[in-house]
Design a protein around this motif. Structure first.
Motif, PDB file in Angstrom:
ATOM      1  N   LEU A   6       0.846  -1.191   0.000  1.00 57.00           N
ATOM      2  CA  LEU A   6       0.000   0.000   0.000  1.00 57.00           C
ATOM      3  C   LEU A   6       0.884   1.245   0.000  1.00 57.00           C
ATOM      4  O   LEU A   6       1.770   1.382   0.836  1.00 57.00           O
ATOM      5  CB  LEU A   6      -0.879   0.025   1.266  1.00 57.00           C
ATOM      6  N   LYS A   7       0.609   2.120  -0.967  1.00 54.35           N
ATOM      7  CA  LYS A   7       1.371   3.369  -1.041  1.00 54.35           C
ATOM      8  C   LYS A   7       0.639   4.477  -0.305  1.00 54.35           C
ATOM      9  O   LYS A   7      -0.580   4.581  -0.393  1.00 54.35           O
ATOM     10  CB  LYS A   7       1.492   3.831  -2.493  1.00 54.35           C
ATOM     11  N   SER A   8       1.406   5.314   0.361  1.00 49.75           N
ATOM     12  CA  SER A   8       0.825   6.511   0.956  1.00 49.75           C
ATOM     13  C   SER A   8       1.874   7.609   0.999  1.00 49.75           C
ATOM     14  O   SER A   8       3.057   7.338   1.224  1.00 49.75           O
ATOM     15  CB  SER A   8       0.333   6.219   2.375  1.00 49.75           C
ATOM     16  N   ASP A  47      -4.799 -10.771   5.897  1.00 47.36           N
ATOM     17  CA  ASP A  47      -3.724 -10.517   4.937  1.00 47.36           C
ATOM     18  C   ASP A  47      -2.777  -9.464   5.503  1.00 47.36           C
ATOM     19  O   ASP A  47      -3.176  -8.642   6.343  1.00 47.36           O
ATOM     20  CB  ASP A  47      -4.283 -10.002   3.603  1.00 47.36           C
ATOM     21  N   GLN A  48      -1.546  -9.474   5.015  1.00 50.92           N
ATOM     22  CA  GLN A  48      -0.598  -8.468   5.462  1.00 50.92           C
ATOM     23  C   GLN A  48      -0.122  -7.624   4.281  1.00 50.92           C
ATOM     24  O   GLN A  48      -0.165  -8.074   3.136  1.00 50.92           O
ATOM     25  CB  GLN A  48       0.612  -9.131   6.158  1.00 50.92           C
ATOM     26  N   ALA A  49       0.309  -6.409   4.581  1.00 50.23           N
ATOM     27  CA  ALA A  49       0.745  -5.495   3.513  1.00 50.23           C
ATOM     28  C   ALA A  49       1.939  -4.679   3.965  1.00 50.23           C
ATOM     29  O   ALA A  49       2.041  -4.309   5.139  1.00 50.23           O
ATOM     30  CB  ALA A  49      -0.401  -4.570   3.116  1.00 50.23           C
ATOM     31  N   PHE A  50       2.811  -4.404   3.002  1.00 48.74           N
ATOM     32  CA  PHE A  50       3.870  -3.443   3.248  1.00 48.74           C
ATOM     33  C   PHE A  50       3.292  -2.041   3.175  1.00 48.74           C
ATOM     34  O   PHE A  50       2.408  -1.766   2.362  1.00 48.74           O
ATOM     35  CB  PHE A  50       4.982  -3.566   2.198  1.00 48.74           C
ATOM     36  N   PHE A  51       3.796  -1.163   4.024  1.00 49.90           N
ATOM     37  CA  PHE A  51       3.416   0.246   4.018  1.00 49.90           C
ATOM     38  C   PHE A  51       4.542   0.996   3.311  1.00 49.90           C
ATOM     39  O   PHE A  51       5.684   1.004   3.768  1.00 49.90           O
ATOM     40  CB  PHE A  51       3.257   0.743   5.459  1.00 49.90           C
ATOM     41  N   TYR A  52       4.223   1.623   2.174  1.00 48.39           N
ATOM     42  CA  TYR A  52       5.220   2.290   1.333  1.00 48.39           C
ATOM     43  C   TYR A  52       5.016   3.792   1.375  1.00 48.39           C
ATOM     44  O   TYR A  52       3.883   4.271   1.209  1.00 48.39           O
ATOM     45  CB  TYR A  52       5.076   1.772  -0.097  1.00 48.39           C
ATOM     46  N   HIS A  53       6.081   4.508   1.607  1.00 51.94           N
ATOM     47  CA  HIS A  53       6.021   5.973   1.576  1.00 51.94           C
ATOM     48  C   HIS A  53       6.396   6.473   0.181  1.00 51.94           C
ATOM     49  O   HIS A  53       7.513   6.244  -0.288  1.00 51.94           O
ATOM     50  CB  HIS A  53       6.985   6.577   2.606  1.00 51.94           C
ATOM     51  N   SER A  54       5.472   7.188  -0.452  1.00 53.44           N
ATOM     52  CA  SER A  54       5.724   7.717  -1.796  1.00 53.44           C
ATOM     53  C   SER A  54       5.796   9.235  -1.764  1.00 53.44           C
ATOM     54  O   SER A  54       5.383   9.883  -0.799  1.00 53.44           O
ATOM     55  CB  SER A  54       4.607   7.280  -2.749  1.00 53.44           C
ATOM     56  N   ASN A  55       6.343   9.777  -2.868  1.00 56.75           N
ATOM     57  CA  ASN A  55       6.355  11.236  -3.044  1.00 56.75           C
ATOM     58  C   ASN A  55       6.996  11.958  -1.869  1.00 56.75           C
ATOM     59  O   ASN A  55       6.443  12.906  -1.315  1.00 56.75           O
ATOM     60  CB  ASN A  55       4.922  11.738  -3.255  1.00 56.75           C
ATOM     61  N   CYS A  56       8.179  11.464  -1.492  1.00 59.72           N
ATOM     62  CA  CYS A  56       8.879  12.040  -0.345  1.00 59.72           C
ATOM     63  C   CYS A  56      10.381  11.936  -0.597  1.00 59.72           C
ATOM     64  O   CYS A  56      10.808  11.431  -1.630  1.00 59.72           O
ATOM     65  CB  CYS A  56       8.480  11.301   0.933  1.00 59.72           C
ATOM     66  N   VAL A  57      11.158  12.392   0.351  1.00 61.34           N
ATOM     67  CA  VAL A  57      12.604  12.438   0.152  1.00 61.34           C
ATOM     68  C   VAL A  57      13.197  11.046  -0.069  1.00 61.34           C
ATOM     69  O   VAL A  57      14.016  10.832  -0.953  1.00 61.34           O
ATOM     70  CB  VAL A  57      13.287  13.115   1.364  1.00 61.34           C
ATOM     71  N   SER A 135      -1.304   2.181  -6.703  1.00 63.88           N
ATOM     72  CA  SER A 135      -1.097   2.473  -5.288  1.00 63.88           C
ATOM     73  C   SER A 135      -1.423   1.295  -4.378  1.00 63.88           C
ATOM     74  O   SER A 135      -1.164   1.347  -3.183  1.00 63.88           O
ATOM     75  CB  SER A 135      -1.930   3.684  -4.872  1.00 63.88           C
ATOM     76  N   VAL A 136      -2.036   0.268  -4.963  1.00 69.36           N
ATOM     77  CA  VAL A 136      -2.309  -0.959  -4.223  1.00 69.36           C
ATOM     78  C   VAL A 136      -1.925  -2.113  -5.129  1.00 69.36           C
ATOM     79  O   VAL A 136      -2.402  -2.171  -6.260  1.00 69.36           O
ATOM     80  CB  VAL A 136      -3.810  -1.092  -3.869  1.00 69.36           C
ATOM     81  N   MET A 137      -1.054  -3.001  -4.652  1.00 74.90           N
ATOM     82  CA  MET A 137      -0.610  -4.079  -5.535  1.00 74.90           C
ATOM     83  C   MET A 137      -0.315  -5.349  -4.754  1.00 74.90           C
ATOM     84  O   MET A 137      -0.019  -5.287  -3.551  1.00 74.90           O
ATOM     85  CB  MET A 137       0.642  -3.642  -6.297  1.00 74.90           C
ATOM     86  N   PRO A 138      -0.410  -6.498  -5.429  1.00 73.44           N
ATOM     87  CA  PRO A 138      -0.086  -7.756  -4.756  1.00 73.44           C
ATOM     88  C   PRO A 138       1.418  -7.953  -4.653  1.00 73.44           C
ATOM     89  O   PRO A 138       2.181  -7.447  -5.472  1.00 73.44           O
ATOM     90  CB  PRO A 138      -0.707  -8.812  -5.687  1.00 73.44           C
ATOM     91  N   VAL A 139       1.821  -8.674  -3.640  1.00 74.83           N
ATOM     92  CA  VAL A 139       3.217  -9.058  -3.429  1.00 74.83           C
ATOM     93  C   VAL A 139       3.230 -10.573  -3.270  1.00 74.83           C
ATOM     94  O   VAL A 139       2.412 -11.112  -2.511  1.00 74.83           O
ATOM     95  CB  VAL A 139       3.783  -8.381  -2.160  1.00 74.83           C
TER      96      VAL A 139
END
Length: 156
Positions: A6-8, A47-57, A135-139
């Motif tokens: 999941l991107k945020s 289910d579990q998900a990675f938390f991804y930080h986008s649009n940042c340094v 912004s949401v994808m399977p792993v």
DNA sequence: GCCAACGTTGGC
DNA sequence: GCCAACGTTGGC
């Protein structure tokens, strides 16, 4: 059990924001892309998900969350005052959905996108593919384990 | 802030 | 159903 990413944007909603939320839980709202929505709807509780930080340094994977409620209509689409308002979505026929997520933990070491891109084992991960805006994808389980192992390494 | 890549919209 | 115009995403 399935795995996701999941991107945020951390300036909007960060892993730390989720950690500090009541019970470490919150809605994952505002998804307005059909493919991403379809993945949201495919998620199951547990289910579990990675938390991804986008649009940042330092864009990258920073933590792990659990899906604690399967998909249900995204009520922000019904709210004229929400930036996510979509008049085409109605209570009778909702167009957009969200899940609830719960904070499980931060990675021992955040894994930046630049590093994820270096590993052939992750070449099939949509995140690292050209122009990926999903912004949401399977792993896959293999990708999940590989990334966890990367996070355990002290030196990339 | 730039801009390439992408998804969506809408005229035809 | 095509496709140009447009708005958005997100790395850099």
């Amino acid at each position: 059990m399935n795995y996701w990413l999941l991107k945020s944007e951390p300036s909007v909603f960060s892993l730390d924001d989720l950690r500090k939320a009541p019970g470490g839980r919150d809605h994952w709202d505002g998804v307005r892309n059909y493919q991403a929505r379809n993945y949201l709807c495919a998620m199951a509780e547990g289910d579990q998900a990675f938390f991804y930080h986008s649009n940042c340094v330092r864009p990258g994977i920073v933590g792990i969350v659990e899906i604690c409620r399967a998909a249900y209509p995204d009520h922000t689409a019904f709210d004229p005052h929400s930036p996510y308002h979509d008049p085409r979505s109605t209570h009778a026929n909702p167009r957009w959905y969200m899940v609830d997520v719960r904070f499980l933990g931060a990675l021992a070491r955040p894994v930046p996108l630049s590093e994820l891109k270096q590993h052939p084992e992750l070449a099939e991960l949509p995140l690292v593919q050209r122009g990926c805006r999903l912004s949401v994808m399977p792993v896959t389980a293999a990708q999940w384990q590989f990334i966890l192992a990367l996070a355990e390494r002290n030196n990339p």
